[in-house]
Design an enzyme around this catalytic site. Structure first.
Site, PDB file in Angstrom:
ATOM      1  CB  SER A 189      -0.957   0.008   1.194  1.00 43.44           C
ATOM      2  OG  SER A 189      -2.041  -0.848   0.947  1.00 43.44           O
ATOM      3  CE1 TYR A 220      -5.135   2.318   3.880  1.00 48.37           C
ATOM      4  CE2 TYR A 220      -5.865   0.162   3.160  1.00 48.37           C
ATOM      5  CZ  TYR A 220      -4.936   1.186   3.130  1.00 48.37           C
ATOM      6  OH  TYR A 220      -3.807   1.072   2.357  1.00 48.37           O
ATOM      7  N   GLY A 236       2.588  -1.025   4.119  1.00 47.14           N
ATOM      8  CA  GLY A 236       2.125  -1.884   3.041  1.00 47.14           C
ATOM      9  C   GLY A 236       2.210  -3.344   3.426  1.00 47.14           C
ATOM     10  CB  SER A 284       7.684 -13.375   8.175  1.00 45.49           C
ATOM     11  OG  SER A 284       8.995 -13.866   8.035  1.00 45.49           O
TER      12      SER A 284
END
Length: 404
Positions: A106, A211, A354, A379
């Site tokens: 993002s 969001y 992100g 991860s």
């Protein structure tokens, strides 16, 4: 692509987040479970540990929380620092480097926002234009009226448009086993948008904040309608080339990452994850598009956000719009494609987070753009957000946040 959001400082939220667990496996092939015990690599840094000892310790804590690898890079007037813990590849014990290419999810939203603000500065659109003006008929029906939703509301997540990532269809296609089956397929922006619009609005435009990745898929479509070029091409010409971000690109439908890169270890955001961890490094970025496509490096992101906050990309009027925030239901305020964090020491930092499969990235810089931090985890199942948040606290405040 989905935000690294939180209910409070101590918990990460991204749909169904997997719990941290110990994994023991042996192979590392795409689509197959990856076996490896949580690594215990010694930290690496390009400057004396004392220079950023708190930050390095925060990285170590992220690894101790069960993450396979984490890397961070800073840029200050005193120079650049890089630190890491864990591995880029657990099987070979290859360590993280500053040259690793990452999927920044993002953070793409900040690039898309800059393009739209530049277009406004050139008189080619207005933030107060309706979505209907530029995308007639796209956001209509099922309670939606694109005449009542503005470009600004897309960029600050007050549109009320439902997030496609929160739909059963997305979860079926791209979470858990669905990811392994569909990761290389292509979806058009309109198909992705329609996935969200199938569900009624979350609220009336401008009345609340939530969001929604669908907002930025629409923003990318508007860029193409206004400029005649895909959003990635516009971002390349307007941002990447002028700033010399040589390791940053919009890959389109290419599923590969350029070397070197860290393997993206993922539990695939399964609703009830088991101990299996998968190699999610490769997938078709069209699933993310204008909401999460960009590939980059930690150093390039520091240069981007530092330049943005120093006013090198926008005219003063658009810079003011960028930094005009709305209150959210999380621990940060939100500008236009920009997260504004207030840290425990009172400092404000500006950037974005992100999350995509196997990759968690955060960038932040101070108001003057002179102190920047980007860090990346390869991860994606960190359930407790406090170790993650403490990296910001350590770098900008000098010590981890002691708040519970």
């Amino acid at each position: 692509m989905p935000i690294l959001a939180a209910r409070h400082r101590g918990r990460l939220v991204r749909g169904a987040t997997a719990a941290v667990s110990t994994v023991v496996a042996l192979t590392c092939t795409a689509g197959a479970a990856v076996a490896a015990a949580p690594p215990s690599a010694k930290p690496a840094a390009t400057a004396p540990a004392a220079d950023h000892s708190a930050t390095q310790e925060a990285l170590n804590a992220v690894q101790r929380a069960g993450m396979y690898g984490v890397a961070a890079e800073t840029q200050t007037p005193d120079g650049r620092w890089f630190g890491s813990a864990g591995y880029a590849d657990v099987a070979t014990q290859r360590k993280r480097t500053a040259e690793d290419h990452i999927r920044a999810g993002s953070i793409t939203k900040s690039f898309v926002t800059v393009v739209l603000l530049q277009l406004e500065g050139e008189g080619k659109l207005s933030l107060d234009d309706s979505v209907e003006r530029w995308l007639p008929g796209v956001v209509q029906g099922n309670g939606y009226d694109g005449n009542k939703i503005t470009v600004r509301q897309l960029l600050n997540h007050t549109s009320g448009i439902h997030d496609m990532v929160e739909t059963p269809e997305w979860r079926a296609y791209m979470n858990g086993p669905g990811f392994l089956a569909h990761r290389f397929e292509t979806r058009t922006p309109r198909q992705i948008v329609d996935m969200g619009l199938k569900y009624a609005p979350d609220f009336e435009p401008g009345s609340k904040w939530h969001y929604s990745n669908t907002n930025f898929v629409l923003a990318g479509m508007i860029i193409e309608k206004v400029s005649g070029n895909p959003y990635g091409q516009e971002a390349t010409q307007r941002i990447i080339k002028p700033l010399g971000l040589r390791q940053t690109a919009f890959p389109g439908t290419d599923p590969k990452l350029p070397a070197p890169y860290a393997i993206g270890y993922s539990k695939l955001y399964a609703e009830k994850p088991g101990p299996e961890v998968y190699d999610a490094t490769e997938y078709n970025p069209a699933w993310s598009g204008a909401t999460g496509e960009v590939i980059t490096t930690t150093g390039d992101l520091n240069r981007f956000y530092g330049s943005l906050m120093q006013g090198k990309l926008l005219k003063p009027a658009q810079q003011k719009e960028l930094l005009t925030t709305v209150k959210t239901d999380t621990f940060f305020d939100y500008g236009l494609g920009l997260i504004v964090r207030t840290l425990s020491c009172g400092k404000k930092v500006y950037g974005h987070d992100g999350i995509v499969w196997g990759s968690l990235t955060s960038s932040a810089t101070t108001a003057n753009g002179k102190h920047s931090l980007t860090f990346h985890l390869n991860s994606d199942w960190l359930e407790d957000g406090k170790p993650y948040a403490d990296v910001f606290e350590a770098e900008f405040c000098g010590t981890p946040d002691k708040a519970k």
